[in-house]
Design a protein around this motif. Sequence first.
Motif, PDB file in Angstrom:
ATOM      1  N   VAL A 188      49.019 -80.560  -2.527  1.00  0.00           N
ATOM      2  CA  VAL A 188      50.236 -81.347  -2.313  1.00  0.00           C
ATOM      3  C   VAL A 188      49.951 -82.512  -1.355  1.00  0.00           C
ATOM      4  CG1 VAL A 188      51.800 -79.433  -2.832  1.00  0.00           C
ATOM      5  CG2 VAL A 188      51.139 -79.822  -0.484  1.00  0.00           C
ATOM      6  N   ASP A 189      49.027 -82.331  -0.441  1.00  0.00           N
ATOM      7  CA  ASP A 189      48.693 -83.432   0.472  1.00  0.00           C
ATOM      8  C   ASP A 189      48.004 -84.578  -0.264  1.00  0.00           C
ATOM      9  OD1 ASP A 189      49.789 -82.032   2.559  1.00  0.00           O
ATOM     10  OD2 ASP A 189      47.885 -81.264   3.325  1.00  0.00           O
ATOM     11  N   GLN A 217      60.211 -83.046  -7.893  1.00  0.00           N
ATOM     12  CA  GLN A 217      60.660 -82.889  -6.506  1.00  0.00           C
ATOM     13  C   GLN A 217      59.597 -83.429  -5.529  1.00  0.00           C
ATOM     14  OE1 GLN A 217      63.102 -79.378  -5.351  1.00  0.00           O
ATOM     15  NE2 GLN A 217      61.290 -78.774  -4.234  1.00  0.00           N
ATOM     16  N   ASP A 218      58.352 -83.069  -5.760  1.00  0.00           N
ATOM     17  CA  ASP A 218      57.284 -83.539  -4.869  1.00  0.00           C
ATOM     18  C   ASP A 218      57.119 -85.056  -4.941  1.00  0.00           C
ATOM     19  OD1 ASP A 218      56.697 -81.034  -3.912  1.00  0.00           O
ATOM     20  OD2 ASP A 218      55.008 -80.679  -5.269  1.00  0.00           O
ATOM     21  N   ARG A 221      60.200 -86.795  -3.120  1.00  0.00           N
ATOM     22  CA  ARG A 221      60.198 -86.553  -1.677  1.00  0.00           C
ATOM     23  C   ARG A 221      59.317 -87.538  -0.912  1.00  0.00           C
ATOM     24  NH1 ARG A 221      59.822 -79.916  -1.382  1.00  0.00           N
ATOM     25  NH2 ARG A 221      62.066 -79.554  -1.149  1.00  0.00           N
ATOM     26  N   ALA A 229      66.068 -87.135   3.413  1.00  0.00           N
ATOM     27  CA  ALA A 229      64.925 -86.361   3.896  1.00  0.00           C
ATOM     28  C   ALA A 229      64.363 -85.467   2.785  1.00  0.00           C
ATOM     29  CB  ALA A 229      65.355 -85.506   5.085  1.00  0.00           C
ATOM     30  N   PRO A 230      63.090 -85.091   2.893  1.00  0.00           N
ATOM     31  CA  PRO A 230      62.458 -84.261   1.855  1.00  0.00           C
ATOM     32  C   PRO A 230      63.244 -82.988   1.540  1.00  0.00           C
ATOM     33  CG  PRO A 230      60.878 -84.772   3.617  1.00  0.00           C
ATOM     34  CD  PRO A 230      62.167 -85.413   3.995  1.00  0.00           C
ATOM     35  N   GLU A 231      63.779 -82.342   2.584  1.00  0.00           N
ATOM     36  CA  GLU A 231      64.494 -81.081   2.367  1.00  0.00           C
ATOM     37  C   GLU A 231      65.830 -81.307   1.652  1.00  0.00           C
ATOM     38  OE1 GLU A 231      63.642 -82.382   5.292  1.00  0.00           O
ATOM     39  OE2 GLU A 231      65.186 -82.113   6.827  1.00  0.00           O
ATOM     40  N   ILE A 248      53.349 -73.687  -7.264  1.00  0.00           N
ATOM     41  CA  ILE A 248      52.532 -74.089  -6.115  1.00  0.00           C
ATOM     42  C   ILE A 248      51.701 -72.861  -5.746  1.00  0.00           C
ATOM     43  CG2 ILE A 248      52.646 -74.606  -3.635  1.00  0.00           C
ATOM     44  CD1 ILE A 248      53.356 -77.039  -5.196  1.00  0.00           C
ATOM     45  N   TYR A 289      49.120 -71.078  -3.052  1.00  0.00           N
ATOM     46  CA  TYR A 289      48.519 -71.078  -1.713  1.00  0.00           C
ATOM     47  C   TYR A 289      47.058 -70.683  -1.822  1.00  0.00           C
ATOM     48  CZ  TYR A 289      48.205 -70.098   3.320  1.00  0.00           C
ATOM     49  OH  TYR A 289      47.881 -70.102   4.651  1.00  0.00           O
ATOM     50  N   TYR A 329      42.751 -71.832  -0.041  1.00  0.00           N
ATOM     51  CA  TYR A 329      41.959 -72.347   1.076  1.00  0.00           C
ATOM     52  C   TYR A 329      40.949 -73.368   0.580  1.00  0.00           C
ATOM     53  CZ  TYR A 329      44.037 -68.205   3.064  1.00  0.00           C
ATOM     54  OH  TYR A 329      44.948 -67.269   3.469  1.00  0.00           O
ATOM     55  N   GLN A 382      40.584 -73.987   5.454  1.00  0.00           N
ATOM     56  CA  GLN A 382      41.929 -74.430   5.816  1.00  0.00           C
ATOM     57  C   GLN A 382      42.898 -74.142   4.670  1.00  0.00           C
ATOM     58  OE1 GLN A 382      42.971 -75.903   8.905  1.00  0.00           O
ATOM     59  NE2 GLN A 382      41.042 -74.835   9.281  1.00  0.00           N
ATOM     60  N   PRO A 383      44.123 -73.692   5.018  1.00  0.00           N
ATOM     61  CA  PRO A 383      45.109 -73.399   3.966  1.00  0.00           C
ATOM     62  C   PRO A 383      45.465 -74.648   3.152  1.00  0.00           C
ATOM     63  CG  PRO A 383      45.921 -72.708   6.131  1.00  0.00           C
ATOM     64  CD  PRO A 383      44.658 -73.465   6.367  1.00  0.00           C
ATOM     65  N   LEU A 397      47.911 -76.020  -0.411  1.00  0.00           N
ATOM     66  CA  LEU A 397      48.896 -75.742  -1.453  1.00  0.00           C
ATOM     67  C   LEU A 397      48.502 -76.585  -2.650  1.00  0.00           C
ATOM     68  CD1 LEU A 397      52.236 -75.779   0.597  1.00  0.00           C
ATOM     69  CD2 LEU A 397      51.157 -73.805  -0.504  1.00  0.00           C
ATOM     70  N   LEU A 441      58.304 -74.376 -12.771  1.00  0.00           N
ATOM     71  CA  LEU A 441      59.092 -73.390 -12.033  1.00  0.00           C
ATOM     72  C   LEU A 441      60.583 -73.673 -12.214  1.00  0.00           C
ATOM     73  CD1 LEU A 441      58.617 -71.022 -10.025  1.00  0.00           C
ATOM     74  CD2 LEU A 441      58.954 -72.673  -8.185  1.00  0.00           C
ATOM     75  N   TYR A 498      65.156 -72.363  10.231  1.00  0.00           N
ATOM     76  CA  TYR A 498      65.187 -71.823   8.873  1.00  0.00           C
ATOM     77  C   TYR A 498      64.812 -70.345   8.894  1.00  0.00           C
ATOM     78  CZ  TYR A 498      65.222 -76.476   6.645  1.00  0.00           C
ATOM     79  OH  TYR A 498      65.546 -77.735   6.215  1.00  0.00           O
ATOM     80  N   LEU A 530      61.931 -65.355  -9.586  1.00  0.00           N
ATOM     81  CA  LEU A 530      61.547 -66.771  -9.587  1.00  0.00           C
ATOM     82  C   LEU A 530      60.581 -67.049  -8.436  1.00  0.00           C
ATOM     83  CD1 LEU A 530      62.265 -69.434 -11.094  1.00  0.00           C
ATOM     84  CD2 LEU A 530      63.946 -69.852  -9.291  1.00  0.00           C
ATOM     85  N   ALA A 580      51.707 -65.121   0.669  1.00  0.00           N
ATOM     86  CA  ALA A 580      51.522 -66.536   0.319  1.00  0.00           C
ATOM     87  C   ALA A 580      52.813 -67.136  -0.240  1.00  0.00           C
ATOM     88  CB  ALA A 580      50.390 -66.671  -0.690  1.00  0.00           C
ATOM     89  N   GLU A 605      54.808 -70.950  -0.178  1.00  0.00           N
ATOM     90  CA  GLU A 605      55.230 -71.631  -1.404  1.00  0.00           C
ATOM     91  C   GLU A 605      56.747 -71.861  -1.384  1.00  0.00           C
ATOM     92  OE1 GLU A 605      51.475 -69.280  -3.405  1.00  0.00           O
ATOM     93  OE2 GLU A 605      53.487 -68.819  -4.155  1.00  0.00           O
ATOM     94  N   VAL A 617      61.612 -75.306  -0.841  1.00  0.00           N
ATOM     95  CA  VAL A 617      62.970 -75.546  -0.333  1.00  0.00           C
ATOM     96  C   VAL A 617      62.989 -76.576   0.796  1.00  0.00           C
ATOM     97  CG1 VAL A 617      64.999 -74.469   0.730  1.00  0.00           C
ATOM     98  CG2 VAL A 617      63.729 -73.258  -1.054  1.00  0.00           C
ATOM     99  N   ILE A 618      62.003 -76.553   1.663  1.00  0.00           N
ATOM    100  CA  ILE A 618      62.008 -77.454   2.819  1.00  0.00           C
ATOM    101  C   ILE A 618      61.132 -78.688   2.576  1.00  0.00           C
ATOM    102  CG2 ILE A 618      61.798 -77.607   5.331  1.00  0.00           C
ATOM    103  CD1 ILE A 618      61.778 -74.558   5.464  1.00  0.00           C
ATOM    104  N   GLY A 619      59.944 -78.454   2.028  1.00  0.00           N
ATOM    105  CA  GLY A 619      59.052 -79.588   1.784  1.00  0.00           C
ATOM    106  C   GLY A 619      58.401 -80.139   3.042  1.00  0.00           C
ATOM    107  N   ARG A 620      58.436 -79.389   4.119  1.00  0.00           N
ATOM    108  CA  ARG A 620      57.781 -79.787   5.368  1.00  0.00           C
ATOM    109  C   ARG A 620      57.048 -78.568   5.916  1.00  0.00           C
ATOM    110  NH1 ARG A 620      60.348 -84.479   7.739  1.00  0.00           N
ATOM    111  NH2 ARG A 620      62.520 -84.758   7.117  1.00  0.00           N
TER     112      ARG A 620
END
Lengths: 347, 347
Positions: A146-147, A199-200, A203, A213-215, A224, A226, A228, A233-234, A236, A243, B192, B243, B249, B253, B258-261
């Motif tokens: 996502v980054d 959505q991504d 945002r 705001a993104p939220e 998505i 999860y 490494y 490093q984690p 996404l 979905l 949250y 869903l 993990a 996700e 939901v938040i996107g941050r």
Amino acid sequence: MTFGSSFLSMLMATHARLLIVLFASMSLSAPALAQADPLPSWNDGAAKTAITAFVEATTRPGPKFVAPEARVATFDQDGTLWVEHPMYTQLIYCLDKVPAVVAKKPELATVEPFKTVLSGDHEAIAKLSMPDLEKILAATLSGMTVDQFDDEVKKWIASAKHPRWKRPYTELAYQPMLELLKYLRANGYKTYIATGGGQDFVRVYAQQAYGIAPEQVVGTAGGIKYGYDKNGQPTLTKEPKLLLNDNDAGKVEGIHLVIGRRPYLTFGNSTGDRQMLEYTAAGDGARLAMLVLHDDATREYAYGPARGLPDSKVGTFTQALYDEAQKKNWVVISMKSDWKRIFAFEP
Amino acid sequence: MTFGSSFLSMLMATHARLLIVLFASMSLSAPALAQADPLPSWNDGAAKTAITAFVEATTRPGPKFVAPEARVATFDQDGTLWVEHPMYTQLIYCLDKVPAVVAKKPELATVEPFKTVLSGDHEAIAKLSMPDLEKILAATLSGMTVDQFDDEVKKWIASAKHPRWKRPYTELAYQPMLELLKYLRANGYKTYIATGGGQDFVRVYAQQAYGIAPEQVVGTAGGIKYGYDKNGQPTLTKEPKLLLNDNDAGKVEGIHLVIGRRPYLTFGNSTGDRQMLEYTAAGDGARLAMLVLHDDATREYAYGPARGLPDSKVGTFTQALYDEAQKKNWVVISMKSDWKRIFAFEP
């Protein structure tokens, strides 16, 4: 309640910062400014009146008052907040990214639909089938973190230009809608986007383009995963798996999933927004559902096919939707007659 | 900047309401009160210091400052915000609803696992397998509209009582965590919930119990189906389809969805929160990850199996998680030594 002026002087001396805050709020509440038109790009008429009457009725004490925490307004994006013709912006992004995808996987260069996209033949590209487009979406909207995706969209949205206006897409947000978003927020409404777009994707620029705001962006979302990276490093990662399809009934389901409240106001412009309007309007108390009709070929585009306007696959507004709107008192916004100005850059 | 006192008198006369606002903000910012302990139910120690130092560093100008819009804190619910023993509250809800489900579908009375639940045999119920529990969850958490479900949960949560304290479950929210939520919000953090429990379930009482709005609850979510009731009114029906599994993990996700941050602070208490802590801590700048350790059998419960505490299937805190926390500077909150008071109703 009264306060001695000596007390106020003391206050003034010791709480200068608070007084600045006071003055800031004062200027907002000063009668002269409060009466300034919050929607200057809207012509006087039924649409503008519907909005201001609704906001006044729901924010002042009375039978239609809505508690501040429940003030939720949802907006479709494409064709409601910004231009969606000749093609959805995100689809242009995906087509633009095809060369980069093929550079990483050269074997795709001779495989359809990538071959056609690389050919640059606009007519052939416009004729791509839905399954072909889905292949392009999957290849350009998934497989990265996502980054990485955020970075790519950020770069693209800063440089890509609309073919007609030769301006960044974010400048093609409708000025009347930007005023409306601000007006609603100034009246305690939380403004959300409920888009069929990704959505991504949305945002990335929603804060800059709309102040959202993104939220507060609900949209079509893929899986998505999860995991490494090689440094442990984690990460996404965006998966080629749907979905939430945030169109039609999916818009309502997405609103429930992300917001968990029924909106009081909803704005859309096409059949994909129908259920969102229906769900909003079916709530108790005051509710407002509105649809933007693109009937201005000169300043923007004209398409329906409602009201005899040209048919369009992008942002279809059918006569059936128009008739339903009339029947249910959903307010239709005529771009041509309700909007004084379409874009901020217009004189 | 100076203001004449006559001007202030005028102001006072015409803007009494604003002055009340001013006084309200004044009392919040008055030095005496600002120095009052925002976390009175926390004992002085590493955990409390970690929190206050983090909040100060991220809200005052400096290298660790976090922009107000990015201030996101996520909290696991069960075992982090409220009691999760002897059984997750939502599971008790589901078991309690079985008689009502069977009343509507009498054929279930002789079918397992419903038969066992109806028997009231606690030992047998405690031994139900995961597939059996899933049947009970599906039967009691889906098949109705979201409005019906909200009503049912609202009634239940208002009347059901915890077997040990004989009080409503919402009174079993941890007082130190309630203070923490308020303290964070007072410092501009959005709080949250990120729970393995049902998003729709927790949303019903989160505002009342924790001051957390529905749109700030991320949780396990089932499919939702848009449709119409017999009067043609739109409905949202809960489907027996997963869903989002908001555990492990899946918590990360869900937060992205939901938040996107990425959160700046995260609080959990079990292995199901591990990835959320890891993801939070891996962000750039200052981040804080904390875990509640239930090591107080007298005032609440003691379970791990970390640190030699009794093992537990509910809210498992393994030694491996404890070791990882030590290694990565995730702060472990000892319920026994860090919390002066556990519940608001305690003297």
